[in-house]
Enzyme design. Structure first.
Site, mmCIF file in Angstrom:
data_model
loop_
_atom_site.group_PDB
_atom_site.id
_atom_site.type_symbol
_atom_site.label_atom_id
_atom_site.label_comp_id
_atom_site.label_asym_id
_atom_site.label_seq_id
_atom_site.Cartn_x
_atom_site.Cartn_y
_atom_site.Cartn_z
ATOM 1 N N SER A 1 -4.793 2.654 -0.328
ATOM 2 C CA SER A 1 -4.616 2.706 1.252
ATOM 3 C C SER A 1 -3.693 1.746 1.725
ATOM 4 O O SER A 1 -3.305 1.685 2.695
ATOM 5 C CB SER A 1 -6.105 2.356 2.000
ATOM 6 O OG SER A 1 -6.581 1.001 1.505
ATOM 7 N N LYS B 1 -6.436 -4.448 4.316
ATOM 8 C CA LYS B 1 -5.834 -3.838 5.424
ATOM 9 C C LYS B 1 -5.107 -4.756 6.511
ATOM 10 O O LYS B 1 -5.215 -6.092 6.176
ATOM 11 C CB LYS B 1 -6.820 -3.100 6.400
ATOM 12 C CG LYS B 1 -7.765 -2.036 5.546
ATOM 13 C CD LYS B 1 -7.012 -0.907 5.302
ATOM 14 C CE LYS B 1 -7.873 0.115 4.563
ATOM 15 N NZ LYS B 1 -8.152 -0.263 3.504
#
Length: 79
Positions: free
Chosen positions: A10, A47
């Site tokens: 990701s 993230k």
């Protein structure tokens, strides 16, 4: 300081790949735009720290195949 092993892709567009080891300084206060280690609703993730239109914290991936994470209950920033 802690070490975190990366699983998944990701954050691949931020040059963070599966199998990488991240060095995390837990003493630094995360700022918007920083890459963070977070616990979201009980799950760890890596993230970008961002805010939505209501100024609530959200987490953005660095891979267009993934969507923004909007915490439902809990968001803990670990570093």
């Amino acid at each position: 300081t802690i070490f975190v092993n990366v699983k998944g892709d990701s954050m691949i567009d931020a040059w963070i790949h599966e199998g990488d080891t991240l060095i995390v300084d837990k003493s630094k206060k995360p700022r918007l735009g920083d890459i963070v280690i977070a616990v979201v609703d009980g799950d760890f993730t890596v993230k970008y720290l961002a805010q939505d239109a209501q100024k609530k914290f959200v987490l953005d991936p660095a891979n267009s195949s993934y969507t923004r994470i909007v915490p439902e209950h809990e968001l803990e920033l670990c570093g």
